[in-house]
Design a protein around this motif. Structure first.
Motif, mmCIF file in Angstrom:
data_model
loop_
_atom_site.group_PDB
_atom_site.id
_atom_site.type_symbol
_atom_site.label_atom_id
_atom_site.label_comp_id
_atom_site.label_asym_id
_atom_site.label_seq_id
_atom_site.Cartn_x
_atom_site.Cartn_y
_atom_site.Cartn_z
ATOM 1 N N MET A 1 0.566 -1.032 -0.122
ATOM 2 C CA MET A 1 0.012 -0.093 0.478
ATOM 3 C C MET A 1 0.749 0.703 0.071
ATOM 4 N N ASN A 2 0.485 2.210 -0.983
ATOM 5 C CA ASN A 2 1.538 3.477 -1.101
ATOM 6 C C ASN A 2 -0.159 4.166 -1.097
ATOM 7 N N LEU A 3 1.088 5.700 0.236
ATOM 8 C CA LEU A 3 -0.045 6.980 0.248
ATOM 9 C C LEU A 3 0.953 7.759 0.057
ATOM 10 N N GLU A 4 0.388 9.326 -0.239
ATOM 11 C CA GLU A 4 1.509 10.347 -0.618
ATOM 12 C C GLU A 4 0.848 11.824 0.422
ATOM 13 N N SER A 5 1.407 12.147 0.502
ATOM 14 C CA SER A 5 0.941 13.567 1.077
ATOM 15 C C SER A 5 1.001 14.581 0.510
ATOM 16 N N PRO A 6 0.364 15.685 0.481
ATOM 17 C CA PRO A 6 0.197 16.791 -0.543
ATOM 18 C C PRO A 6 1.830 17.047 -0.499
ATOM 19 N N LYS A 7 1.744 18.173 -1.559
ATOM 20 C CA LYS A 7 3.269 18.908 -1.611
ATOM 21 C C LYS A 7 3.294 19.696 -0.482
ATOM 22 N N VAL A 8 4.003 19.953 0.530
ATOM 23 C CA VAL A 8 3.961 21.528 1.111
ATOM 24 C C VAL A 8 5.140 22.646 0.860
ATOM 25 N N ASN A 9 4.846 23.836 0.971
ATOM 26 C CA ASN A 9 6.027 24.701 0.356
ATOM 27 C C ASN A 9 6.647 25.126 2.121
ATOM 28 N N VAL A 10 7.598 25.080 2.277
ATOM 29 C CA VAL A 10 8.214 25.563 3.924
ATOM 30 C C VAL A 10 9.282 27.296 3.459
ATOM 31 N N GLU A 11 9.094 27.607 4.610
ATOM 32 C CA GLU A 11 9.720 28.831 4.302
ATOM 33 C C GLU A 11 11.268 28.690 4.598
ATOM 34 N N LYS A 12 12.342 27.317 4.857
ATOM 35 C CA LYS A 12 12.452 27.342 5.064
ATOM 36 C C LYS A 12 13.819 26.618 4.082
ATOM 37 N N SER A 13 15.487 26.732 4.333
ATOM 38 C CA SER A 13 16.322 25.908 2.770
ATOM 39 C C SER A 13 16.109 24.630 3.127
ATOM 40 N N MET A 111 -8.657 -0.980 6.216
ATOM 41 C CA MET A 111 -8.404 -0.283 8.345
ATOM 42 C C MET A 111 -7.683 0.852 7.905
ATOM 43 N N VAL A 112 -6.629 0.498 7.741
ATOM 44 C CA VAL A 112 -5.556 1.387 7.668
ATOM 45 C C VAL A 112 -5.728 2.230 7.120
ATOM 46 N N LYS A 113 -5.575 2.579 5.237
ATOM 47 C CA LYS A 113 -5.407 3.103 4.728
ATOM 48 C C LYS A 113 -6.280 5.125 5.031
ATOM 49 N N GLY A 114 -7.257 4.924 5.489
ATOM 50 C CA GLY A 114 -7.989 6.226 6.420
ATOM 51 C C GLY A 114 -6.924 6.932 7.057
ATOM 52 N N PRO A 115 -7.005 6.563 8.113
ATOM 53 C CA PRO A 115 -6.394 6.752 9.425
ATOM 54 C C PRO A 115 -4.623 7.218 8.622
ATOM 55 N N ILE A 116 -4.094 5.847 7.784
ATOM 56 C CA ILE A 116 -2.839 6.655 8.333
ATOM 57 C C ILE A 116 -2.952 7.465 7.350
ATOM 58 N N GLY A 117 -3.248 7.796 5.970
ATOM 59 C CA GLY A 117 -3.645 8.984 4.518
ATOM 60 C C GLY A 117 -3.236 10.251 5.888
ATOM 61 N N LYS A 118 -4.283 10.215 6.283
ATOM 62 C CA LYS A 118 -5.167 11.523 7.034
ATOM 63 C C LYS A 118 -4.007 12.192 8.172
ATOM 64 N N PHE A 119 -3.267 11.042 9.081
ATOM 65 C CA PHE A 119 -2.158 11.162 10.357
ATOM 66 C C PHE A 119 -0.628 11.708 9.024
ATOM 67 N N ILE A 120 -0.298 11.257 7.808
ATOM 68 C CA ILE A 120 1.197 11.811 7.212
ATOM 69 C C ILE A 120 0.042 13.197 6.486
ATOM 70 N N GLU A 121 -1.040 13.069 6.800
ATOM 71 C CA GLU A 121 -1.618 14.714 5.670
ATOM 72 C C GLU A 121 -1.334 16.062 6.971
ATOM 73 N N THR A 122 -1.924 15.469 8.236
ATOM 74 C CA THR A 122 -1.034 16.162 9.528
ATOM 75 C C THR A 122 0.413 16.531 9.624
ATOM 76 N N LEU A 123 1.104 15.859 10.112
ATOM 77 C CA LEU A 123 2.477 16.090 9.917
ATOM 78 C C LEU A 123 2.848 17.007 9.234
ATOM 79 N N VAL A 124 2.778 16.633 7.523
ATOM 80 C CA VAL A 124 2.726 17.397 6.275
ATOM 81 C C VAL A 124 2.588 19.006 6.927
ATOM 82 N N ASN A 125 1.277 19.197 7.196
ATOM 83 C CA ASN A 125 0.987 20.470 7.199
ATOM 84 C C ASN A 125 1.314 21.405 8.270
#
Length: 130
Positions: A1-13, A111-125
């Motif tokens: 199972m592979n999931l990707e978060s959205p790409k987020v811009n960060v004001e750091k090098s 079972m884990v696709k939804g919670p993990i997808g939400k988790f990695i999205e929260t991390l990256v955001n």
């Protein structure tokens, strides 16, 4: 199972962001609000638990400065990796994306696709808040 978060811009090098994301204590700031436990185990490992989920220990398994950090699950019960990809946008900004790769049976994946997808999205955001 592979999931990707959205790409987020960060004001750091890219290097500054890489340094922040290889400091395990910074991950506590990235966790969702429903965190039940967070503990730094060593300079390259931390343990976290979300309410209603088992505790998971992540360990850095690969680092390529300043573009990639790979975390692996420290136990084989739940085999997965979390890959942090950092792209330099300019001298003072970068873009970050998380990729989750897990080996689960189809029932577990469902079972884990939804919670993990939400988790990695929260991390990256939460990364721009570091």
């Amino acid at each position: 199972m592979n999931l990707e978060s959205p790409k987020v811009n960060v004001e750091k090098s890219a290097q500054e962001l890489f340094n922040l994301l290889t400091d395990m204590k910074n991950f506590e700031k990235l966790m969702p609000e429903n965190i039940a436990k967070f503990e730094v185990i060593g300079e390259d490992s931390f343990l976290f638990g979300l309410k209603g989920m088992p505790e998971i220990q992540l360990k850095v398994t690969e680092k390529t400065a300043p573009n990639k950090i790979v975390f692996g699950a420290a136990n084989d019960k739940v085999p997965f990796t979390l890959i942090t990809n950092i792209d330099s946008v300019s001298a003072t900004s970068s873009a970050v994306k998380l990729d989750f790769e897990g080996s689960f049976n189809p029932m577990m994946a469902m079972m884990v696709k939804g919670p993990i997808g939400k988790f990695i999205e929260t991390l990256v955001n939460n990364i721009p808040k570091l």
